[in-house]
Design an enzyme around this catalytic site. Structure first.
Site, mmCIF file in Angstrom:
data_model
loop_
_atom_site.group_PDB
_atom_site.id
_atom_site.type_symbol
_atom_site.label_atom_id
_atom_site.label_comp_id
_atom_site.label_asym_id
_atom_site.label_seq_id
_atom_site.Cartn_x
_atom_site.Cartn_y
_atom_site.Cartn_z
ATOM 1 N N LYS A 1 1.822 -4.576 -9.583
ATOM 2 C CA LYS A 1 1.195 -5.813 -9.112
ATOM 3 C C LYS A 1 0.496 -6.520 -10.274
ATOM 4 C CE LYS A 1 0.028 -4.385 -4.378
ATOM 5 N NZ LYS A 1 0.864 -5.341 -3.662
ATOM 6 N N ARG B 1 6.233 1.066 3.868
ATOM 7 C CA ARG B 1 7.303 1.367 4.828
ATOM 8 C C ARG B 1 7.938 2.737 4.541
ATOM 9 N NH1 ARG B 1 10.283 -4.102 3.298
ATOM 10 N NH2 ARG B 1 8.126 -4.663 2.864
HETATM 11 N N1 BES Z 1 -0.095 -3.367 0.341
HETATM 12 C C1 BES Z 1 0.825 -4.411 0.153
HETATM 13 C C2 BES Z 1 0.667 -5.556 1.142
HETATM 14 C C3 BES Z 1 -0.647 -6.299 1.115
HETATM 15 C C4 BES Z 1 -0.777 -7.457 0.376
HETATM 16 C C5 BES Z 1 -1.714 -5.861 1.861
HETATM 17 C C6 BES Z 1 -1.972 -8.128 0.348
HETATM 18 C C7 BES Z 1 -2.919 -6.530 1.866
HETATM 19 C C8 BES Z 1 -3.046 -7.673 1.099
HETATM 20 C C9 BES Z 1 2.251 -3.885 0.271
HETATM 21 O O1 BES Z 1 2.458 -2.574 -0.106
HETATM 22 C C10 BES Z 1 3.100 -4.730 -0.634
HETATM 23 O O2 BES Z 1 2.870 -4.724 -1.798
HETATM 24 N N2 BES Z 1 4.059 -5.436 -0.050
HETATM 25 C C11 BES Z 1 4.928 -6.288 -0.798
HETATM 26 C C12 BES Z 1 6.322 -6.133 -0.226
HETATM 27 C C13 BES Z 1 7.386 -6.788 -1.047
HETATM 28 C C14 BES Z 1 7.521 -6.104 -2.378
HETATM 29 C C15 BES Z 1 8.683 -6.721 -0.282
HETATM 30 C C16 BES Z 1 4.436 -7.730 -0.647
HETATM 31 O O3 BES Z 1 3.981 -8.083 0.440
HETATM 32 O O4 BES Z 1 4.470 -8.454 -1.630
HETATM 33 ZN ZN ZN Z 2 2.774 -2.340 -2.206
#
Ligand code: BES
Ligand code: ZN
Ligand code: ZN
Length: 480
Positions: free
Chosen positions: A259, A333
């Site tokens: 991230k 997931r």
């Molecule tokens: N933990 C994150 C989602 C999230 C984002 C929770 C902001 C709370 C606040 C999750 O694991 C994630 O990173 N999801 C990705 C999925 C994508 C790579 C398909 C996302 O939402 O960008």
């Molecule tokens: Zn994530």
């Protein structure tokens, strides 16, 4: 320290602030011994959530607005409680003339519960790690009133708010401190205190249980994973069995699909689903709910150590399905897949999972709504009903099977991200669906938005909100 809430027939002599809740229609037309002109001049109209602290003959007194009596609901009282907890921080003993505004007509048990929840949630602060906080003076709130309904409302509020504040504490604890092992310890203590049995799987047992998703996410971490299974059995055997599954990523750095630092800054919240499950389960015995509930919490952080899962790697989930990991940041997931597979094996009457799963759900619904998806209309309707009653907002999204093709993998049974840029909350939901056994009603709550507050909203301070606990408790109460 939480504040103490008491029910007293009369205003106690040592009360330092006496609070009079008031509807705006009564404020405009009546008999109160207060200087309304001055109050009006200060802008007070008894609107919902307005408070004004003044003096009357017997000392400091506060008027607490409830708005129009015909428009009130539980949320009005919850909000009033929250506002009061904040405004009365500097008074040690506070009394509230609650009985003057509630009666059988407006459901006194529910109103008292909502007001007390507001007080206990509103008084919450996360100050464990601060060295120079001004201690809150407020220690006791005496609710003036009587009867079984009011006292049961207060009792219930104590149990639900304790659950909410437990979930908030867990979310607020820094990721480097609340490791999977530390989370499991809190679960263990909670189980002991609140009549739950607990099973904690460590690395060898997780391997033996073939939880390839949890192991794959954990591969980049120096912290060992845990899988916590909690169970509540009511004193009388029950026919109904509910499974709750909570995403427990104690910190989400994204793995090798790292991230941005901005994106990572709040990722200690990524175990908000597991925290909500634990918070909910902590209240079941206190509330003497008659159904069996099992909670499943897969716990790991998502780091990028030298042996982290690489994009393109294939993992085998507990139910035997293989997953091509094309983005290691879609890790929730993967751990949920194992947990949903395991939960399915017990053949419960329903499975509900809670997860801070996708940024896409936040794009769709913002901060104050969780996305609801699932396979069963009745179950979804019951959750929507509980949402209505608790003010924990939920909005249903579709799960169209036509989008399933976006998850097709060249090399495995499924890939962990959709191919297009849109509908990310839905493709995540469709992914999870693959791991719930056919025939078990299932609902998924994407709580990425409401689990963590960047700025205060509703009854929540900044940080962990404990979202889901009150919703689930209300759902369980009415689960048929
Ligand atoms: N933990 C994150 C989602 C999230 C984002 C929770 C902001 C709370 C606040 C999750 O694991 C994630 O990173 N999801 C990705 C999925 C994508 C790579 C398909 C996302 O939402 O960008
Ligand atoms: Zn994530
Ligand atoms: Zn995550």
């Amino acid at each position: 320290m939480s504040i103490e809430i008491k029910l007293t027939a009369k205003k106690p002599a040592r009360s330092e602030l006496h609070v009079i809740p008031i509807h705006s229609d009564r404020f405009t037309s009546d008999d109160l011994e207060i200087d309304k002109k001055t109050l009006r001049a200060s802008g007070f109209e008894a609107d919902p959530g307005q408070i004004s602290i003044t003096q009357n003959q017997s000392g400091p007194c506060a008027l607490l607005g409830l708005g129009e009596s015909s428009k009130e609901d539980n949320e009005t009282y919850r909000k009033a409680g929250t506002v009061l907890a904040k405004a009365a921080k500097g008074f040690k003993q506070v009394s509230v003339e609650l009985q003057s505004v509630i009666s059988i007509e407006n459901n006194e048990a529910e109103r008292t519960q909502a007001f007390t929840e507001g007080l206990l949630m509103g008084a919450y602060e996360y100050i464990e790690l601060k060295s120079d906080t001004k201690p809150r003076k407020l220690s006791t709130v005496s609710i003036v009133g009587s009867g079984r309904k009011m006292s049961s409302g207060i009792q219930r509020a104590k149990s639900t708010s304790r659950g909410v504040n437990l979930a908030r504490d867990l979310v607020n604890r820094p990721g480097g401190d609340l490791t999977p092992v530390a989370f499991a310890k809190v679960a263990s203590k909670t189980a002991k205190e609140h009549g739950l049995s607990i099973k904690i799987l460590g690395l060898p047992e997780i391997k033996k249980a073939k939880m390839g998703g949890l192991l794959g996410v954990n591969r980049g971490s120096s912290q060992p994973p845990r899988f916590v299974q909690l169970s509540y059995r009511p004193p009388k055997p029950s026919k109904k069995h509910l499974a709750l599954v909570g995403k427990g990523i104690t910190f989400d750095a994204g793995g090798l699909s790292i991230k941005t630092s901005q994106g990572m800054s709040t990722m200690k919240c990524d175990m908000g689903g597991a925290a909500a499950v634990l918070g909910t389960m902590s209240a079941l015995a206190d509330l003497s709910f008659p159904i069996r509930v099992t909670g499943y919490m897969p716990l790991t952080d998502n780091m990028l150590g030298g042996d982290a899962t690489r994009p393109g790697d294939v993992l085998k989930i507990r139910n035997g399905k293989t997953v091509e990991v094309l983005n290691t940041d879609a890790e929730g997931r993967l751990v949920l897949a194992d947990a949903l597979s395991l939960a399915s094996e017990a053949k419960p009457d329903a499975i509900i999972d809670l997860a801070t799963l996708t940024g896409a759900c936040m794009v769709a619904l913002g901060n104050e709504y969780a996305g609801l998806m699932g396979t069963d209309t009745d179950l979804a309707d019951q959750l929507l009903q509980a949402s209505e009653e608790t003010g924990e907002n939920v909005w249903q999204l579709p799960l169209p099977t036509s989008y399933r093709s976006q998850l097709e993998s060249e090399v495995a049974d499924i890939k962990n991200i959709g191919s297009g840029p849109y509908g990310g909350a839905i493709t995540a939901g469709l992914f999870l669906k693959e791991f719930v056994a056919e025939g078990i009603p299932w609902a998924h709550l994407d709580i990425a938005g409401p689990a963590f507050a960047d700025a205060p909203w509703g009854n929540h301070p900044k940080g962990g909100t404990g979202f889901g606990v009150r919703l689930l408790l209300r759902f369980i109460e009415d689960f048929k």
